[in-house]
Write a protein that holds these residues in place. Structure first.
Motif, short mmCIF file in Angstrom:
data_model
loop_
_atom_site.label_atom_id
_atom_site.label_comp_id
_atom_site.label_asym_id
_atom_site.label_seq_id
_atom_site.Cartn_x
_atom_site.Cartn_y
_atom_site.Cartn_z
N HIS A 1 53.23 104.41 3.51
CA HIS A 1 54.03 105.47 4.64
C HIS A 1 54.35 107.11 3.72
N LEU A 2 53.83 107.26 2.83
CA LEU A 2 54.07 108.61 2.07
C LEU A 2 52.90 109.55 1.76
N GLY A 3 52.21 108.03 1.75
CA GLY A 3 50.33 108.92 1.09
C GLY A 3 50.11 108.57 -0.38
N ASP A 4 49.31 109.01 -0.96
CA ASP A 4 48.98 108.95 -1.53
C ASP A 4 48.90 109.46 -2.50
N VAL A 5 49.84 109.62 -3.13
CA VAL A 5 49.70 110.97 -4.52
C VAL A 5 50.44 110.66 -5.84
N PRO A 6 50.83 111.13 -6.39
CA PRO A 6 50.16 110.39 -7.97
C PRO A 6 52.21 110.85 -8.62
N VAL A 7 52.71 109.74 -9.37
CA VAL A 7 53.40 109.81 -9.92
C VAL A 7 53.75 111.17 -11.30
N VAL A 8 54.56 111.51 -11.24
CA VAL A 8 54.91 112.60 -12.15
C VAL A 8 55.47 112.56 -13.33
N ALA A 9 56.95 111.88 -12.77
CA ALA A 9 57.73 111.41 -13.67
C ALA A 9 58.63 110.35 -12.92
N VAL A 10 59.11 109.44 -13.99
CA VAL A 10 60.04 108.31 -13.66
C VAL A 10 60.63 108.86 -15.04
N ILE A 11 62.37 108.70 -14.40
CA ILE A 11 63.22 108.44 -14.71
C ILE A 11 64.18 107.18 -14.86
N PHE A 12 64.64 106.75 -16.38
CA PHE A 12 64.91 106.09 -16.27
C PHE A 12 66.90 106.04 -17.08
N THR A 13 67.42 105.34 -15.37
CA THR A 13 68.93 105.72 -15.79
C THR A 13 69.88 104.83 -16.38
N HIS A 14 69.58 103.83 -17.39
CA HIS A 14 69.90 102.94 -18.09
C HIS A 14 69.53 101.76 -19.00
N SER A 15 69.55 101.55 -19.64
CA SER A 15 69.05 100.10 -20.64
C SER A 15 69.05 99.15 -20.64
N HIS A 16 69.23 98.94 -18.97
CA HIS A 16 68.89 96.97 -18.07
C HIS A 16 67.66 96.85 -17.84
N ILE A 17 67.47 95.91 -17.86
CA ILE A 17 65.53 95.79 -17.83
C ILE A 17 65.46 95.82 -16.17
N ASP A 18 66.06 96.00 -15.55
CA ASP A 18 66.20 96.24 -14.05
C ASP A 18 65.68 96.67 -13.90
N HIS A 19 66.21 97.97 -14.75
CA HIS A 19 65.58 100.24 -14.05
C HIS A 19 64.70 99.97 -15.12
N VAL A 46 52.22 112.27 -17.16
CA VAL A 46 53.38 111.41 -16.74
C VAL A 46 54.86 112.12 -18.25
N ARG A 47 56.36 112.80 -17.26
CA ARG A 47 57.31 112.18 -18.30
C ARG A 47 58.02 112.03 -17.85
N VAL A 48 59.04 111.04 -18.90
CA VAL A 48 59.90 110.24 -18.76
C VAL A 48 60.74 109.94 -19.14
N ILE A 49 61.91 110.56 -18.58
CA ILE A 49 63.39 110.71 -18.42
C ILE A 49 64.46 109.77 -19.09
N ALA A 50 64.84 109.53 -19.97
CA ALA A 50 65.81 108.20 -20.58
C ALA A 50 67.40 108.90 -21.08
N PRO A 51 68.44 108.30 -21.26
CA PRO A 51 69.85 108.83 -21.69
C PRO A 51 69.47 109.20 -23.55
N ILE A 52 70.31 109.38 -23.73
CA ILE A 52 70.08 109.08 -25.37
C ILE A 52 70.82 107.86 -25.54
N GLY A 53 69.48 107.38 -27.31
CA GLY A 53 70.19 105.80 -27.11
C GLY A 53 69.63 104.94 -26.16
N PHE A 54 68.17 105.08 -25.22
CA PHE A 54 67.77 104.45 -24.37
C PHE A 54 66.82 103.69 -25.16
N MET A 55 66.17 104.15 -26.32
CA MET A 55 65.15 102.31 -26.77
C MET A 55 65.80 101.97 -27.22
#
Length: 669
Positions: free
Chosen positions: A174-192, A210-219
């Motif tokens: 629906h929005l077109g075949d554009v690349p994913v340039v960043a991912v944000i993990f809001t928190h450390s539960h697996i469904d996210h 691709v930038r991957v952004i997460a809160p401190i302690g995430f990994m």
């Protein structure tokens, strides 16, 4: 150097390693179950009456939820596209699986939960506001898509690669075949986070595109939360999410937070940027993001963010369209209600210029007045539970007494988004009590009570024997006193686990209690108990460990050794001393493992001179050993594993550790 296969010994130690986080996604799928094969009883007249009265007691405000949940709908998958499979052809998700949720609520389902399940069943791609979209109903959580200047910013890529990939396919349709340039993990539960590789191109990620952004302690939290007690939590999670139940009006209808988690291929991408400060700003593909760091709220590592240019705020899972859990029924450390409330209060200020609030579950809130009202109700609910529980415990009330006594004031209770579809007032108040006071209620009779089986036999004898107790239980059941029926029948089943009459009546009792539960997890717990009284505990392991390979390879090896410590059989280790070394040849890390006084200690980079055996192995092969993926032939011929010293001592060392029983009984001894 002698090569040896350690496959059986090592893999046995780590069965269920990530079970706590993934327990909701594991076990028997229940997808081929019908309600008939599940076994159930019809709703009793008492249950039908209770659920009818519940209709009358539901809030009269927030009547626009259906309009809001449908707002911005763009499209969804239908037909064959609605069925999501993995590469092997196994079913991962079926968008049509909950089509039975339609019309008026049946007598066998609480009307509040039925209403919530229907709203959660609206699936597809939705526009939230300019440049912000969500895919809902493809998993337990939402996947949010933000259009940057050159590509897509994905927030929370679901539980499995398969559902995340399908969600992205819908977006691109629906929005077109554009690349994913960043991912944000809001928190450390697996469904996210675990569907990350369903939306991230690995070559682009490796190339730094691709930038991957997460809160401190995430990994650390994402790979290790509940690792110590993972096996037990996985077993309990199968009850909490109704994994063995058929989907239907007499079975699983939803979790309240969403549908059920998807189980498929799980992975994780290491963040490239960390959020550690509230007010921290990042420009992501042309858009300015302002973050809140909210550790120790709904998750140990969590962030929220605003996008001022779009007048939008993402609250992650800190405020959703249900009362959440201060304690989860699968078992976790209790969450801090006071801290949680304070974070929501802070979000009210941080979102001051926002016209839309969206979260990692459910549908958004539009309008500044509506946003503030919504957040204040959640903020005040958690603080009310905290403050009033503490007030009552300071007046001598116990956790069970407080749970029975506490009621939300009308201002907090009369809104659908604040009801106990997931967490409940009763078990959240007990969580606050536990947070401050622990398990002991100060009554000397409860300081050292008899264990369940011994107490059960005495209660049965006190009642005049099994037949007399069963007769009293039937009378209580016929009166609709299901809580009391369950309490006394539980004693009889624990005293006589082969008493089919007792098990049958207890299962029928749990049916009625499940049908009356407004909380999805409470319903699933009761109906799962009924299921296992009829069919027994699962006979197969809870999890295919190969699905975890992507996460296990990112887990610090120290975490594996932590779980070894809690699997040492103290009786077998009495008087035993062992010194075994493990060297990871590709990580340049070494560990000395010592057993003495029936305790395992792990020392990193210690002298290995006195080790009885030294195992040299690559991290990759070690991980594959843990999940039993490496065959004997491959092991014996692999140059990636070598043993120095005594094979016998290594075998003796491994024999001290037990494989936990991941299918243990719950509703019978």
């Amino acid at each position: 150097m002698e090569k040896v296969s350690a496959r059986s010994g090592l893999s046995a130690l780590f069965v269920g390693l990530f079970a706590a986080t993934l327990g909701a996604c594991s076990g028997e799928t229940g997808r081929e179950l019908s309600e008939h094969s599940q076994g159930f009883t019809a709703a009793s007249t008492y249950t039908a009456s209770s659920n009818q009265k519940a209709i009358e007691s539901l809030p009269q405000r927030d009547t626009t939820d259906h309009e809001a949940a449908n707002r911005g709908f763009i499209g969804t998958f239908e037909g064959e596209k609605a069925i999501i499979r993995n590469k092997q052809g196994d079913l991962i998700w079926d968008l049509n699986e909950y089509t039975f949720i339609d019309g008026a609520s049946p007598d066998s389902t609480h009307p509040g939960l039925w209403r919530q399940a229907g709203l959660n069943n609206l699936h597809g791609l939705f526009e939230v506001t300019d440049r912000i979209f969500q895919v809902r109903g493809f998993d337990l959580a939402n996947m949010t898509i933000i259009q940057g200047d050159t590509g897509l910013i994905i927030v929370d890529p679901l539980t499995s690669e398969e559902t995340a990939e399908a969600a992205l396919a819908l977006v691109r349709e629906h929005l077109g075949d554009v690349p994913v340039v960043a991912v944000i993990f809001t928190h450390s539960h697996i469904d996210h986070f675990a569907g990350a590789w369903g939306v991230i191109n690995r070559d682009d990620y490796d190339a730094g595109k691709v930038r991957v952004i997460a809160p401190i302690g995430f990994m650390d939290e994402a790979t290790s939360e509940n690792i110590i007690a993972g096996t037990a939590m996985a077993r309990r999670a199968s009850f909490m999410y109704g994994r063995r139940l058929a989907k239907g009006p007499h079975g699983h209808v939803g979790s309240g937070l969403g549908k059920s988690p998807a189980y498929g291929t799980f992975g994780i991408a290491t963040p490239t940027e960390i959020i550690d400060t509230t007010g921290q700003r990042l420009n992501i593909d042309g858009l300015d993001f302002v973050f809140q760091n909210a550790p120790g709220s709904e998750a140990p590592a969590e962030l929220t963010f605003g996008i001022p240019e779009l007048a939008a705020y993402c609250g992650a899972e800190i405020a959703t369209r249900t009362m959440h859990n201060l304690y989860t029924l699968r078992g976790t450390k209790v969450r801090d209600a006071l801290k949680w409330s304070a974070y929501i209060d802070e979000i009210i200020d941080l979102s001051a210029d926002s016209d839309v609030y969206f979260a990692s579950h459910h549908w958004p809130v539009w309008g500044r007045t509506e946003i503030v009202d919504y957040l204040e109700l959640h903020r005040d609910t958690y603080k009310f539970i905290h403050d009033q529980t503490v007030r009552l415990l300071n007046n001598g009330f116990t956790s069970r007494e407080i749970a029975e006594r506490l009621q939300l004031p009308p201002e907090l209770a009369q809104t659908f988004s604040n009801r106990g579809y997931y967490g409940t007032l009763k078990h959240n108040s007990k969580a606050v009590y536990q947070y401050y006071m622990g398990w002991y209620d100060a009554n000397p009779a409860n300081l050292d009570p008899l264990p369940p089986e011994k107490a059960a036999s005495r209660y049965v004898a006190l009642a005049g024997g099994a037949d007399a107790l069963l007769e009293k239980a039937r009378a209580a059941f016929d009166e609709g006193s299901y809580r009391w029926t369950a309490e006394i029948l539980n004693h009889l089943v624990f005293d006589e686990p082969d008493n089919e009459s007792a098990k049958t009546l207890l299962a029928e009792t749990y049916d009625q209690m499940g049908y009356q539960a407004e909380s999805g997890p409470w319903r699933d717990v009761y109906l799962s108990g009924a299921y296992e009284l009829r069919h027994g505990a699962p006979e197969e392991p809870l999890m295919d460990m190969s699905t975890l390979l992507g996460i296990l390879q990112q887990t610090p090896v120290e975490k594996f050794f932590q779980t070894m410590s809690v699997r040492l059989n103290a009786e077998d280790a009495e008087g035993v001393e062992r010194r075994i070394a493990i060297v990871f040849t590709d990580l340049n890390e070494s560990y000395l493992l010592t057993v003495k006084n029936s305790v395992l200690h792990v020392h990193k980079d210690a002298s290995l001179d006195h080790a009885e055996s030294t195992l040299r192995v690559t991290r990759e092969l070690f991980t594959r050993l843990l999940i039993g993926e490496v065959g004997v032939t491959e092991m014996l011929t692999s140059d990636a594993l070598e043993l120095e010293g005594s094979t016998i001592q290594l075998v003796r060392f491994l024999s001290l550790f037990e494989t936990p029983n991941s299918e243990f009984n719950i509703v019978v001894p």
